[in-house]
Structure formats: structure tokens, C-alpha cells
Design a protein around this motif. Structure first.
Motif, PDB file in Angstrom:
ATOM      1  N   ILE A   2       0.865  -1.173   0.000  1.00  0.00           N
ATOM      2  CA  ILE A   2       0.000   0.000   0.000  1.00  0.00           C
ATOM      3  C   ILE A   2       0.905   1.228   0.000  1.00  0.00           C
ATOM      4  CG2 ILE A   2      -1.746   1.278   1.317  1.00  0.00           C
ATOM      5  CD1 ILE A   2      -2.741  -1.383   0.136  1.00  0.00           C
ATOM      6  N   PHE A   3       0.588   2.199  -0.843  1.00  0.00           N
ATOM      7  CA  PHE A   3       1.369   3.425  -0.906  1.00  0.00           C
ATOM      8  C   PHE A   3       0.425   4.616  -0.981  1.00  0.00           C
ATOM      9  CE2 PHE A   3       1.363   1.235  -5.036  1.00  0.00           C
ATOM     10  CZ  PHE A   3       0.674   2.129  -5.822  1.00  0.00           C
ATOM     11  N   ALA A   4       0.952   5.785  -0.656  1.00  0.00           N
ATOM     12  CA  ALA A   4       0.166   7.019  -0.663  1.00  0.00           C
ATOM     13  C   ALA A   4       0.234   7.668  -2.041  1.00  0.00           C
ATOM     14  CB  ALA A   4       0.696   7.976   0.394  1.00  0.00           C
ATOM     15  N   LEU A  12      -2.121  18.827 -12.722  1.00  0.00           N
ATOM     16  CA  LEU A  12      -2.977  17.745 -12.222  1.00  0.00           C
ATOM     17  C   LEU A  12      -2.689  16.389 -12.852  1.00  0.00           C
ATOM     18  CD1 LEU A  12      -6.354  19.680 -11.927  1.00  0.00           C
ATOM     19  CD2 LEU A  12      -4.604  19.277 -10.175  1.00  0.00           C
ATOM     20  N   ARG A  13      -1.769  16.335 -13.812  1.00  0.00           N
ATOM     21  CA  ARG A  13      -1.398  15.048 -14.418  1.00  0.00           C
ATOM     22  C   ARG A  13      -0.164  14.446 -13.767  1.00  0.00           C
ATOM     23  NH1 ARG A  13      -0.808  15.277 -20.467  1.00  0.00           N
ATOM     24  NH2 ARG A  13      -0.825  13.043 -20.148  1.00  0.00           N
ATOM     25  N   ILE A  14       0.474  15.174 -12.842  1.00  0.00           N
ATOM     26  CA  ILE A  14       1.684  14.679 -12.186  1.00  0.00           C
ATOM     27  C   ILE A  14       1.338  14.167 -10.794  1.00  0.00           C
ATOM     28  CG2 ILE A  14       3.976  15.245 -11.333  1.00  0.00           C
ATOM     29  CD1 ILE A  14       4.255  17.241 -13.576  1.00  0.00           C
ATOM     30  N   TYR A  15       1.754  12.938 -10.538  1.00  0.00           N
ATOM     31  CA  TYR A  15       1.463  12.269  -9.269  1.00  0.00           C
ATOM     32  C   TYR A  15       2.755  11.894  -8.561  1.00  0.00           C
ATOM     33  CZ  TYR A  15      -3.299  11.896 -10.932  1.00  0.00           C
ATOM     34  OH  TYR A  15      -4.554  12.193 -11.384  1.00  0.00           O
ATOM     35  N   LEU A  16       2.709  11.981  -7.245  1.00  0.00           N
ATOM     36  CA  LEU A  16       3.811  11.578  -6.386  1.00  0.00           C
ATOM     37  C   LEU A  16       3.315  10.426  -5.532  1.00  0.00           C
ATOM     38  CD1 LEU A  16       6.592  11.999  -4.974  1.00  0.00           C
ATOM     39  CD2 LEU A  16       5.406  13.595  -3.443  1.00  0.00           C
ATOM     40  N   PHE A  17       4.051   9.342  -5.543  1.00  0.00           N
ATOM     41  CA  PHE A  17       3.714   8.156  -4.755  1.00  0.00           C
ATOM     42  C   PHE A  17       4.782   7.987  -3.682  1.00  0.00           C
ATOM     43  CE2 PHE A  17       2.277   7.682  -9.101  1.00  0.00           C
ATOM     44  CZ  PHE A  17       0.946   7.308  -8.947  1.00  0.00           C
ATOM     45  N   THR A  18       4.353   7.836  -2.435  1.00  0.00           N
ATOM     46  CA  THR A  18       5.281   7.647  -1.321  1.00  0.00           C
ATOM     47  C   THR A  18       4.796   6.480  -0.462  1.00  0.00           C
ATOM     48  OG1 THR A  18       4.089   9.223   0.090  1.00  0.00           O
ATOM     49  CG2 THR A  18       5.913  10.100  -1.224  1.00  0.00           C
ATOM     50  N   LYS A  19       5.660   6.045   0.441  1.00  0.00           N
ATOM     51  CA  LYS A  19       5.298   4.935   1.321  1.00  0.00           C
ATOM     52  C   LYS A  19       4.164   5.305   2.260  1.00  0.00           C
ATOM     53  CE  LYS A  19       9.855   2.827   1.333  1.00  0.00           C
ATOM     54  NZ  LYS A  19      11.030   2.474   2.119  1.00  0.00           N
ATOM     55  N   SER A  44      -3.322   3.686  -1.905  1.00  0.00           N
ATOM     56  CA  SER A  44      -3.583   2.752  -2.996  1.00  0.00           C
ATOM     57  C   SER A  44      -4.384   1.559  -2.504  1.00  0.00           C
ATOM     58  CB  SER A  44      -2.263   2.265  -3.597  1.00  0.00           C
ATOM     59  OG  SER A  44      -1.553   1.493  -2.647  1.00  0.00           O
ATOM     60  N   ARG A  45      -4.875   0.799  -3.463  1.00  0.00           N
ATOM     61  CA  ARG A  45      -5.576  -0.450  -3.191  1.00  0.00           C
ATOM     62  C   ARG A  45      -4.753  -1.580  -3.807  1.00  0.00           C
ATOM     63  NH1 ARG A  45      -9.906   3.394  -4.663  1.00  0.00           N
ATOM     64  NH2 ARG A  45      -9.469   3.001  -6.840  1.00  0.00           N
ATOM     65  N   GLU A  46      -5.203  -2.797  -3.642  1.00  0.00           N
ATOM     66  CA  GLU A  46      -4.552  -3.921  -4.322  1.00  0.00           C
ATOM     67  C   GLU A  46      -4.547  -3.629  -5.822  1.00  0.00           C
ATOM     68  OE1 GLU A  46      -6.302  -7.742  -3.532  1.00  0.00           O
ATOM     69  OE2 GLU A  46      -6.849  -7.109  -1.512  1.00  0.00           O
ATOM     70  N   GLN A  47      -3.562  -4.140  -6.527  1.00  0.00           N
ATOM     71  CA  GLN A  47      -3.442  -3.863  -7.958  1.00  0.00           C
ATOM     72  C   GLN A  47      -4.717  -4.220  -8.716  1.00  0.00           C
ATOM     73  OE1 GLN A  47      -0.124  -5.726  -9.937  1.00  0.00           O
ATOM     74  NE2 GLN A  47      -0.489  -4.622 -11.821  1.00  0.00           N
ATOM     75  N   GLU A  60       5.811  -0.842 -11.490  1.00  0.00           N
ATOM     76  CA  GLU A  60       6.822   0.204 -11.665  1.00  0.00           C
ATOM     77  C   GLU A  60       6.810   1.160 -10.460  1.00  0.00           C
ATOM     78  OE1 GLU A  60       7.607   4.090 -14.525  1.00  0.00           O
ATOM     79  OE2 GLU A  60       6.034   2.674 -15.066  1.00  0.00           O
ATOM     80  N   ILE A  61       5.630   1.572 -10.038  1.00  0.00           N
ATOM     81  CA  ILE A  61       5.491   2.463  -8.881  1.00  0.00           C
ATOM     82  C   ILE A  61       6.057   1.792  -7.635  1.00  0.00           C
ATOM     83  CG2 ILE A  61       3.830   3.592  -7.339  1.00  0.00           C
ATOM     84  CD1 ILE A  61       1.996   3.867  -9.888  1.00  0.00           C
ATOM     85  N   GLU A  62       5.648   0.561  -7.424  1.00  0.00           N
ATOM     86  CA  GLU A  62       6.111  -0.207  -6.266  1.00  0.00           C
ATOM     87  C   GLU A  62       7.640  -0.320  -6.243  1.00  0.00           C
ATOM     88  OE1 GLU A  62       3.446  -3.779  -4.435  1.00  0.00           O
ATOM     89  OE2 GLU A  62       4.598  -4.231  -6.221  1.00  0.00           O
ATOM     90  N   ALA A  63       8.227  -0.659  -7.379  1.00  0.00           N
ATOM     91  CA  ALA A  63       9.680  -0.838  -7.471  1.00  0.00           C
ATOM     92  C   ALA A  63      10.418   0.469  -7.171  1.00  0.00           C
ATOM     93  CB  ALA A  63      10.070  -1.366  -8.844  1.00  0.00           C
ATOM     94  N   LYS A  64       9.925   1.584  -7.699  1.00  0.00           N
ATOM     95  CA  LYS A  64      10.566   2.883  -7.459  1.00  0.00           C
ATOM     96  C   LYS A  64      10.448   3.288  -5.993  1.00  0.00           C
ATOM     97  CE  LYS A  64      11.867   5.822  -9.958  1.00  0.00           C
ATOM     98  NZ  LYS A  64      13.241   6.288 -10.122  1.00  0.00           N
ATOM     99  N   ILE A  65       9.305   3.025  -5.376  1.00  0.00           N
ATOM    100  CA  ILE A  65       9.145   3.365  -3.961  1.00  0.00           C
ATOM    101  C   ILE A  65      10.102   2.532  -3.115  1.00  0.00           C
ATOM    102  CG2 ILE A  65       7.575   3.260  -1.983  1.00  0.00           C
ATOM    103  CD1 ILE A  65       5.306   4.009  -3.920  1.00  0.00           C
ATOM    104  N   ILE A  66      10.234   1.266  -3.445  1.00  0.00           N
ATOM    105  CA  ILE A  66      11.144   0.392  -2.692  1.00  0.00           C
ATOM    106  C   ILE A  66      12.588   0.849  -2.865  1.00  0.00           C
ATOM    107  CG2 ILE A  66      12.097  -1.947  -2.589  1.00  0.00           C
ATOM    108  CD1 ILE A  66       9.185  -2.927  -3.179  1.00  0.00           C
TER     109      ILE A  66
END
Length: 75
Positions: A2-4, A12-19, A44-47, A60-66
Motif C-alpha cells: 500500500i502506498f500514498a 494535475l497530471r503529475i502524481y507523487l507516490f510515497t510509502k 492505494s488499493r490492491e493492484q 513500476e510504482i512499487e519498485a521505485k518506492i522500494i
């Protein structure tokens, strides 16, 4: 994982994903300046239950956050 999900208020098209919601400590200052003000949207929810656009890039999001602690994408 789960990520934020945050969104840039200036683009509004740019998103930031964090733990974790609001924890920007791992995001470089230059990235934060580029994004401008951001707003938290949701966790986030399950994929399989995620929106189509995020589900397609979920791994891709998950890998970058990790690896980096955050992920920035233009969706």
C-alpha cells in the motif's frame, strides 16, 4: 504494498507516490520544488482493485518506492 498517492496542484497530471501519506522526507528538494504544492488523494488499493491507469504501472510504482522511497509519474 500500500502506498500514498499525492497529486501536484499546479499540474494535475503529475502524481507523487510515497510509502506513507505526507512523508516527503525521502523526496529530493528539487523534485518537491518542481511539483509545487501537492495534495494527498488517497492510499492505494490492491493492484486488481486499483484504477486502470495506476494498475498498469503498479509494479513500476512499487519498485521505485522500494528503491528510491518515492515515485513521480505523469499520468
Amino acid at each position: 504494498m500500500i502506498f500514498a498517492i499525492h497529486q501536484s496542484k499546479s499540474n494535475l497530471r503529475i502524481y507523487l507516490f510515497t510509502k506513507v501519506e505526507g512523508n516527503l522526507s525521502g523526496v529530493p528538494e528539487g523534485v518537491i520544488e518542481h511539483l509545487g504544492k501537492i495534495q494527498f488523494l488517497r492510499n492505494s488499493r490492491e493492484q486488481s482493485k486499483e484504477t486502470e491507469i495506476i494498475a498498469l504501472r503498479y509494479k513500476e510504482i512499487e519498485a521505485k518506492i522500494i528503491s528510491d522511497g518515492y515515485c513521480v509519474l505523469k499520468l
